[in-house]
Design a protein around this motif. Structure first.
Motif, PDB file in Angstrom:
ATOM      1  N   SER A 286       0.850  -1.195   0.000  1.00 21.64           N
ATOM      2  CA  SER A 286       0.000   0.000   0.000  1.00 21.64           C
ATOM      3  C   SER A 286       0.879   1.237   0.000  1.00 21.64           C
ATOM      4  N   PRO A 287       0.341   2.347  -0.478  1.00 20.16           N
ATOM      5  CA  PRO A 287       1.120   3.595  -0.459  1.00 20.16           C
ATOM      6  C   PRO A 287       0.956   4.345   0.848  1.00 20.16           C
ATOM      7  N   CYS A 288       0.727   3.638   1.940  1.00 19.77           N
ATOM      8  CA  CYS A 288       0.422   4.271   3.219  1.00 19.77           C
ATOM      9  C   CYS A 288       1.493   5.277   3.627  1.00 19.77           C
ATOM     10  N   CYS A 289       2.710   4.824   3.822  1.00 14.39           N
ATOM     11  CA  CYS A 289       3.779   5.710   4.303  1.00 14.39           C
ATOM     12  C   CYS A 289       4.121   6.811   3.300  1.00 14.39           C
ATOM     13  N   PRO A 290       4.316   6.490   2.013  1.00 14.88           N
ATOM     14  CA  PRO A 290       4.585   7.579   1.057  1.00 14.88           C
ATOM     15  C   PRO A 290       3.464   8.607   0.992  1.00 14.88           C
ATOM     16  N   LYS A 365      11.772   6.373   7.551  1.00  8.58           N
ATOM     17  CA  LYS A 365      12.608   6.421   6.350  1.00  8.58           C
ATOM     18  C   LYS A 365      12.002   7.343   5.298  1.00  8.58           C
ATOM     19  N   ALA A 366      10.686   7.283   5.144  1.00  7.37           N
ATOM     20  CA  ALA A 366      10.019   8.137   4.162  1.00  7.37           C
ATOM     21  C   ALA A 366      10.119   9.603   4.555  1.00  7.37           C
ATOM     22  N   VAL A 367       9.949   9.915   5.843  1.00  3.67           N
ATOM     23  CA  VAL A 367      10.074  11.298   6.305  1.00  3.67           C
ATOM     24  C   VAL A 367      11.490  11.804   6.060  1.00  3.67           C
ATOM     25  N   ALA A 368      12.491  10.971   6.371  1.00  2.00           N
ATOM     26  CA  ALA A 368      13.884  11.382   6.196  1.00  2.00           C
ATOM     27  C   ALA A 368      14.210  11.662   4.735  1.00  2.00           C
ATOM     28  N   GLU A 369      13.763  10.771   3.857  1.00  2.00           N
ATOM     29  CA  GLU A 369      14.126  10.899   2.444  1.00  2.00           C
ATOM     30  C   GLU A 369      13.306  11.966   1.726  1.00  2.00           C
ATOM     31  N   LYS A 370      12.002  11.892   1.883  1.00  2.00           N
ATOM     32  CA  LYS A 370      11.125  12.756   1.090  1.00  2.00           C
ATOM     33  C   LYS A 370      10.946  14.149   1.687  1.00  2.00           C
TER      34      LYS A 370
END
Length: 742
Positions: A286-290, A365-370
């Protein structure tokens, strides 16, 4: 009411079986709904003014009553079987999409929610239930303020509650034909996690056909259902996001009403599922985190390019449960967008804290990268002063409300890098860290103040890597201590006043003489009250009498700092208690090769700023001394020794906080002689700063304000040294001394 319904049905049909009567009544109500569409020609009558809501309620009551009368637990009664076999939910979903009669979509949402909530038989495993549920979720409004948003959030509440109780249901709600097709096209395995696959779609026709345990094409029973499905219903599968529960919840989170809070609570419930397999499925399928982080980035970009740091600070304490500030506070351009961003960041932080570890790690990880790297970093590195100022103030506000250890760890790595080796004067530190250090000494005083506030906020976070990266890695092994030098015999010898260019004969003749000349005690052998007396007196007597004004005003003595320093030190000690710091400084190893000492980029910029305290704006001086005070509070023996011990014998070329202050005093004594009526002007400036005199402009205003800050800073350091002594035991029962002596 259900018992009366059963009694009436039995009376109406005489001796016939109650189950048959219930089924007949159920079918009659369903036919009544379908006949409405055949017979009605009025397209403007709202659904709530027809008999559809009443018939749907009767169908629900019959299903619940039938289940209560079932002898065998877990078996589906005739009415429930009829609902499943005849794809009633599929048809209702089609009617809801058509929105005929007007308001029908709301009625369908309500019926779905009540059936799933009140019927205890597990329904979501059935293809003829979870597929129309998926399609119905896609019918929700795409923009905040949809007419069905209350009904949508009710349905998501039921679904998330069911998933919380049985995490295996997650796959049934999130999966769809588009996921299967995408996995096949990519050559990915289509098998579900074991504990999810074991409860694959139950056969909806109840003909005894076995259920397949994995995704390998169309779900079980789909072909039979599709042969009876209206073409319009099948079109709902096309062109939409596959994980409709996630996208529906995120859409509802943007509502302006209380629906948003309920949707956020539902999403929190969803990501905190207990099953590791379900959590893995949520992350991978799922695209939950992104999607969560994408919304954070969108909110960040929607804010004005420039926001006043004071306005940002005024919105401190924004919570995701109450994202908007009180209405009586002064408004400013961008306030609503700022509150929405800080509220969603707080929500992300809360999600990471409460979510299953698998989901939390993916979200971090998503918060850090995006967000950190792709969205925030370009603003911090921008050449525009407005971009730097706004992004730095926003980052400070985010750090202030950050609670998740995992996200704090990523934020620290993002800002400071991960290198923990001692720094060198000409090394190339982490790119962003180097820029932030440079911003502390920026041509713009506003940027310098904002960046120093950022570092002060970092120093208050419960993460050892921050203080180790900024300070401790450079103090390991105590290279700031002179090797093999004899112990000095007096205070003046310790400071090497005769060798300092500021301390010339004319300067000493001008009247500056240290009033206390304590005998030195080794840094590692404090004996209690004597040593703390000497240290405190060293700071209190550092500023000469002609540069002191606090004695002329009430409540400005050294003792006024002791209470605050004690509270702050206790708070700091509690924060670092679990870090395993030593109680005494590391003994010097004569066999270890001597290495040149560098205080590090962070302390270097602070000492440089401190050395210019007489030439800097008052607000900047306050911020520099505030950061140094925060550092001095840390109970690590090396920090205590380097910042608060005037008696250490410094290695050649080294400087400490005390030596920097001594040189500032030397500069001050030379300048005093060039300022007419210095004592009177200094007292007037102090009164102006405390609001006791009108704020008229004076000659040498910056110098005079710097002297006031210098005097107060020395008293604050004395108070910190007092409450920290001995360095490893702040609880010693000592009482503060009068101003100027201990």
């Amino acid at each position: 009411m259900l018992s009366r319904l059963g009694a009436l049905l039995q009376e109406a049909v005489g001796a016939r079986e109650p189950s048959i009567d219930l089924l007949q009544a159920f079918v009659e109500h369903w036919k009544g709904i379908t006949h409405y569409y055949i017979e009605s020609t009025d397209e403007n009558t709202p659904a709530k003014k027809t008999d559809i809501p009443w018939r749907l309620k009767q169908m629900l009551d019959i299903l619940v009553y039938e289940e209560q009368q079932q002898v065998a637990v877990g078996e589906a009664g005739p009415c429930l079987e009829y609902l499943l076999q005849h794809k009633i939910l599929e048809t209702l979903c089609t009617l809801g999409k058509a929105e005929f009669p007007p308001g029908m979509r709301q009625q369908v949402f309500q019926f779905f929610s009540k059936v799933l909530a009140q019927v205890q038989h597990p329904l979501l495993h059935y293809l003829s239930v979870h597929r129309p549920v998926q399609k119905l979720l896609r019918l929700g409004g795409t923009a905040p303020g949809s007419v069905t948003e209350k009904e949508e959030v009710q349905l998501t509440t039921v679904l998330c509650s069911k998933i919380q109780q049985d995490p295996e249901l997650l796959a049934y709600i999130l999966e769809g034909k588009k996921i299967v097709g995408r996995k096949k096209a990519c050559g990915e395995p289509t098998a579900l996690p074991k504990d999810i696959a074991s409860h694959r779609d139950k056969d909806c026709s109840h003909d005894g056909a076995p259920a397949r345990p994995q995704l390998d094409g169309e779900p079980c029973g789909a072909q039979a259902l599709n042969s009876h499905m209206p073409a319009e219903t099948e079109q709902l599968d096309g062109g939409t996001a596959e994980s409709n529960l996630i996208t529906s919840l995120l859409g509802l989170c943007q509502s302006k009403s209380r629906v948003a809070l309920k949707a956020q609570e539902n999403l929190l419930l969803l990501v905190s599922v207990a099953s590791p397999a379900a959590a893995t499925y949520l992350v991978q399928s799922s695209p939950c985190c992104p999607a969560i982080v994408q919304h954070l980035c969108q909110l960040y970009r929607s804010m004005p390019v420039f926001l006043d740091p004071a306005d940002i600070a005024a919105l401190e304490g924004i919570s995701w449960r109450l994202p908007s500030a009180p209405s009586d506070e002064a408004s400013f351009p961008g306030k609503e967008a700022l509150a929405a961003f800080l509220g969603w960041f707080d929500y992300c932080d809360h999600l990471i804290t409460e979510a299953h570890t698998v989901v939390a790690d993916a979200l971090v990880k998503a918060v850090a990268e995006k967000f950190f790297v792709e969205t925030l970093q370009p603003q911090l590195l921008h050449v525009s002063e407005q971009s730097i100022l706004t992004s730095t103030a926003l980052l400070t506000a985010m750090l202030r409300q950050l609670r998740s250890p995992a996200l704090l760890r990523e934020a620290a790595a993002f800002l400071l890098g991960t290198d923990r080796q001692p720094e060198a004067p000409r090394d190339n530190p982490h790119a962003l860290y180097a820029h932030l250090i440079g911003h502390c000494d920026h041509l713009s005083d506003e940027i310098s103040i904002a960046t120093l506030r950022l570092f002060e906020e970092l120093l208050q976070k419960p993460h050892e890597g921050i203080i180790r990266s900024l300070v401790l890695r450079n103090l390991e092994g105590r290279p700031y201590v002179a090797w093999g030098s004899p112990e000095p015999e007096s205070y003046e010898d310790t400071l090497d006043l005769e060798e300092d260019p500021y301390f010339t004969d004319s300067f000493l003749d001008s009247g500056f003489q240290p009033r206390a000349k304590p005998r030195l005690a080794p840094a590692t052998s404090y004996d209690g009250k004597t040593a703390v007396t000497e240290i405190v007196n060293s700071f209190l007597c550092l500023v000469p009498e002609e540069a002191k004004t606090s004695a002329f005003l009430e409540e400005t003595g050294y003792d006024t700092y002791v209470h605050d320093a004690y509270g702050l030190f206790q708070e700091c000690s509690s924060r670092v208690a679990s870090w395993g710091w030593p109680l005494t400084p590391t003994p010097l190893d004569p066999h270890e090769p001597e290495r040149p000492f560098f205080e590090g980029h962070f302390l270097r910029v602070l000492f440089d700023r401190m050395s210019r305290i007489l030439d800097q704006p008052y607000s900047l001086n306050l911020q520099v001394t505030s950061v140094l005070s925060r550092l001095a509070l840390f109970p690590h023996p090396h920090i205590h020794e380097y910042l608060l011990d005037p008696y250490i014998s410094l290695a050649p070329g080294c400087r400490s906080l005390f030596s920097v202050l001594v040189r500032v005093i030397g500069d001050l004594m030379q300048r005093i002689q060039r300022v007419p009526q210095f004592p009177g002007k200094l007292l007037l400036v102090r009164k102006q700063l405390t609001g006791q005199a009108p704020g008229e402009q004076l000659d040498h205003q910056t110098l005079l304000q710097g002297v006031v800050v210098l005097e107060e800073f020395c008293k604050e350091l004395a108070a910190i040294a007092f409450v920290k002594f001995p360095p490893h035991d702040p609880r010693q029962n000592l009482s503060p001394a009068p101003e100027g002596q201990v």
